[in-house]
Design an enzyme around this catalytic site. Structure first.
Site, PDB file in Angstrom:
ATOM      1  N   LYS A 181      89.135  70.128  37.532  1.00 41.80           N
ATOM      2  CA  LYS A 181      88.781  69.210  36.439  1.00 41.80           C
ATOM      3  C   LYS A 181      89.864  68.153  36.281  1.00 41.80           C
ATOM      4  O   LYS A 181      91.009  68.476  35.952  1.00 41.80           O
ATOM      5  CB  LYS A 181      88.621  69.956  35.110  1.00 41.80           C
ATOM      6  CG  LYS A 181      88.048  69.042  34.025  1.00 41.80           C
ATOM      7  CD  LYS A 181      88.196  69.598  32.628  1.00 41.80           C
ATOM      8  CE  LYS A 181      89.323  68.960  31.843  1.00 41.80           C
ATOM      9  NZ  LYS A 181      89.278  67.500  31.683  1.00 41.80           N
ATOM     10  N   GLY A 234     100.165  69.161  32.094  1.00 45.69           N
ATOM     11  CA  GLY A 234      99.784  68.383  30.917  1.00 45.69           C
ATOM     12  C   GLY A 234     100.745  68.655  29.772  1.00 45.69           C
ATOM     13  O   GLY A 234     101.913  68.983  29.995  1.00 45.69           O
ATOM     14  N   GLY A 239      98.735  73.408  27.136  1.00 46.48           N
ATOM     15  CA  GLY A 239      99.269  74.451  28.018  1.00 46.48           C
ATOM     16  C   GLY A 239      99.327  75.796  27.323  1.00 46.48           C
ATOM     17  O   GLY A 239      98.976  76.836  27.897  1.00 46.48           O
ATOM     18  N   GLU A 256     102.887  73.190  34.074  1.00 48.13           N
ATOM     19  CA  GLU A 256     103.893  72.122  34.218  1.00 48.13           C
ATOM     20  C   GLU A 256     103.718  71.226  33.005  1.00 48.13           C
ATOM     21  O   GLU A 256     102.752  70.465  32.932  1.00 48.13           O
ATOM     22  CB  GLU A 256     103.675  71.319  35.505  1.00 48.13           C
ATOM     23  CG  GLU A 256     103.798  72.110  36.783  1.00 48.13           C
ATOM     24  CD  GLU A 256     105.197  72.628  37.031  1.00 48.13           C
ATOM     25  OE1 GLU A 256     106.167  72.097  36.457  1.00 48.13           O
ATOM     26  OE2 GLU A 256     105.321  73.594  37.803  1.00 48.13           O
ATOM     27  N   CYS A 290     106.384  62.942  33.467  1.00 53.50           N
ATOM     28  CA  CYS A 290     107.000  64.139  32.856  1.00 53.50           C
ATOM     29  C   CYS A 290     108.500  64.095  33.078  1.00 53.50           C
ATOM     30  O   CYS A 290     109.269  64.649  32.316  1.00 53.50           O
ATOM     31  CB  CYS A 290     106.480  65.414  33.485  1.00 53.50           C
ATOM     32  SG  CYS A 290     104.724  65.495  33.538  1.00 53.50           S
ATOM     33  N   GLU A 389     109.079  64.765  22.896  1.00 52.12           N
ATOM     34  CA  GLU A 389     108.552  63.987  24.017  1.00 52.12           C
ATOM     35  C   GLU A 389     107.681  62.847  23.492  1.00 52.12           C
ATOM     36  O   GLU A 389     106.771  63.069  22.699  1.00 52.12           O
ATOM     37  CB  GLU A 389     107.732  64.864  24.961  1.00 52.12           C
ATOM     38  CG  GLU A 389     107.323  64.098  26.207  1.00 52.12           C
ATOM     39  CD  GLU A 389     106.548  64.924  27.219  1.00 52.12           C
ATOM     40  OE1 GLU A 389     105.612  65.631  26.816  1.00 52.12           O
ATOM     41  OE2 GLU A 389     106.877  64.848  28.414  1.00 52.12           O
TER      42      GLU A 389
END
Ligand code: UN1
Length: 500
Positions: A181, A234, A239, A256, A290, A389
């Protein structure tokens, strides 16, 4: 200005068992350019039932694919790499058009995918296990690798070709079949990859592609017990949801997630080099990696001088059409991403000192997409902008007295993906390698730019311990089996001593 050709809008369905088919919902969604808002292609709005159909196909394809000798699987991957190489310019333009990164980086995204396929196809001739002596005579011990089965891959939009290929390439060489996906704002990039695998001769059902929402298609992949493992890149909230949901079936999950990556600049550093590094690390891909540099930790002795030069360079950044080769930075991925970055910028204005940027560009083409001026804040460590973030072109600059304080500040965040230090002091460089709490550390290079044949991943909330790429990618997508071969022709008992 780059020239955009008017192309007919193609409609893609889900790709299940080698066929492009509409969703059973009969609904569609559009992928739009983040620059012009033009519709690039139409995609099936998939449902849980579509995902189940794809899982059926992947399950049916598994016996034959997993029995194909791995070097033969590798040849198909290599052929896909060759097709990608021949179409690199075109594919790079698709990345830039759909996601908004500048064309040089769009091509870099494609190159990273090619590099990985070339590398991992060769692993088909290794897929190494171990042999080791037995504690008993006439007995042989080894490990072999087995595929896991049907695996689920869910990917983000920021590296819309490279990250999918890290997962697809490693899963396929290992003998798994896939339900995939893509992120809903970059489905075209992955559809183009799927077409290439078909051309390269991948059998039907081995790679199935279902577009749609995370809560529907994504959750079916995560919850369905016939999908044996999940690989997700993501954000932390998604996650965590995936990890919890998959736990009900004791399903392994590779995560990740985010980063808050620091670049440390010591007083003995090559400052020109460090300046090039931080500009590329912070504002490359509009800060939407990231691994992006979101904190600059500056030694007090070089602070004023370095910051002044940095601001001047950031102000000269050309923000505009990513397809124009003169552009340094394109738009952010979509309106929602832009709004969330602007919220952080507003927070930053209250808690820190804005030194440049801090606004959305307007007028002309800027009104179509979401373009943000490279933004730099001076801040104390511990503010929200310096610890959370942001995933955009926003850099926090923090002043420190010495190396120990730099390491303390660098480590005092919830993430641990990438870090960097600029210094000529070999002792400090080695201490940084040991003391920085991240999965990746660069010495005299920016926090971005991972190479495909080395492990990629992080510590703390960046993940759950796994590593993608490199040989660790094979660990992610295989099960180890331990095999004992006893050729003594008698019952030998491990641990139970032979008294004779
Ligand atoms: C990511 O941002 O999720 O290290 C991947 C880099 C790239 C990969 C980044 N090669 O910048």
């Amino acid at each position: 200005m780059a020239v955009r050709e008017a192309v007919a809008v193609k409609t893609y369905g889900n790709y299940i068992n080698g066929q492009w088919i509409p969703s059973e919902s009969g609904q569609w969604f559009e992928s739009k350019s983040p620059v012009t808002g033009d519709v690039l292609a139409k995609f099936a709005k998939g449902t849980r039932a579509d995902a189940v159909r794809a899982i059926d196909a992947a399950e049916a394809a598994f016996p034959a694919w997993s029995k194909m000798p791995p070097p033969k699987r590798g040849l198909i991957l290599l052929r896909a790499a060759q097709i990608m190489r021949a179409r690199k310019d075109d594919l790079g333009a698709v990345v830039s058009s759909e996601m908004g990164k500048v064309i040089a980086e769009g091509k870099g995204d494609v190159q990273e995918a090619i590099d990985f396929l070339e590398y991992i196809s060769g692993e088909g001739r290794r897929l190494l296990g171990e042999t080791t002596p037995s504690e008993l005579p006439n007995k042989f011990c080894m490990t072999i690798r087995r595929p896991i089965g049907v695996v689920g891959c869910i990917t983000p939009w920021n590296f819309p070709m490279a990250i999918p290929i890290w997962k697809i390439g490693a899963a396929l060489i290992s003998g798994n079949t896939i339900i995939f996906k893509p992120a809903s704002i970059t489905p075209l990039c992955v559809a183009r990859l799927v077409e290439i695998f078909e051309e390269a001769g991948l059998p039907p059902g081995v790679l199935n592609y279902v577009t749609g929402g995370g809560g529907t298609v994504g959750m079916e992949i995560v919850e369905n017990p016939r999908v044996k493992s999940i690989s997700f890149t993501g954000g932390v909230p998604a996650g965590r949801d995936i990890y919890v949901a998959a736990a009900k079936n004791l399903k392994p999950v590779e995560l990740e997630l985010g980063g808050k990556n620091p670049q440390i600049v010591m007083d003995d550093a090559n400052l020109e080099l460090a300046l090039d590094g931080v500009l590329f690390g912070a504002f490359g891909t509009a800060g939407q990696r990231c691994t992006a540099t979101s904190r600059l930790i500056l030694h007090e002795k070089v602070y004023d001088q370095f910051l002044k030069a940095l601001v001047a360079r950031a102000e000269s950044f050309v923000v505009g059409d990513p397809l124009d080769p003169h552009t340094d930075m394109g738009p952010v991925a979509d309106h929602a991403a832009g709004e969330s970055i602007m919220e952080y910028i507003e927070i930053g204005k209250k808690e820190a000192k804005l030194v440049t940027g801090g606004y959305r560009l307007t007028g002309g083409m800027y009104d179509q997409g979401f373009f943000i001026k490279p933004t730099i804040f001076e801040t104390k460590h511990g503010t929200r902008i310096s610890t959370e973030e942001i995933f955009g072109p926003v850099l926090s600059v923090i002043k420190v007295r010495d190396f120990d304080e730099a390491i303390r500040v660098a480590n005092d965040v919830e993430y641990g993906l990438s870090s960097s230090i600029y210094t000529h002091d070999v002792n400090l460089a080695f201490r940084a390698m040991e003391e920085l709490e991240t999965g990746i550390t660069y010495i005299n290079a920016p926090t971005i730019g991972a190479e495909v044949h080395l492990p990629f991943g992080g510590v703390k909330n960046t993940g759950n311990g796994g590593r993608e790429a490199g040989t660790s990618a094979i660990d992610e997508f295989t099960e180890l089996k331990t095999v004992f071969v006893d050729y003594s022709n008698r019952l030998q008992k491990a641990q139970i001593e032979d008294e004779k």
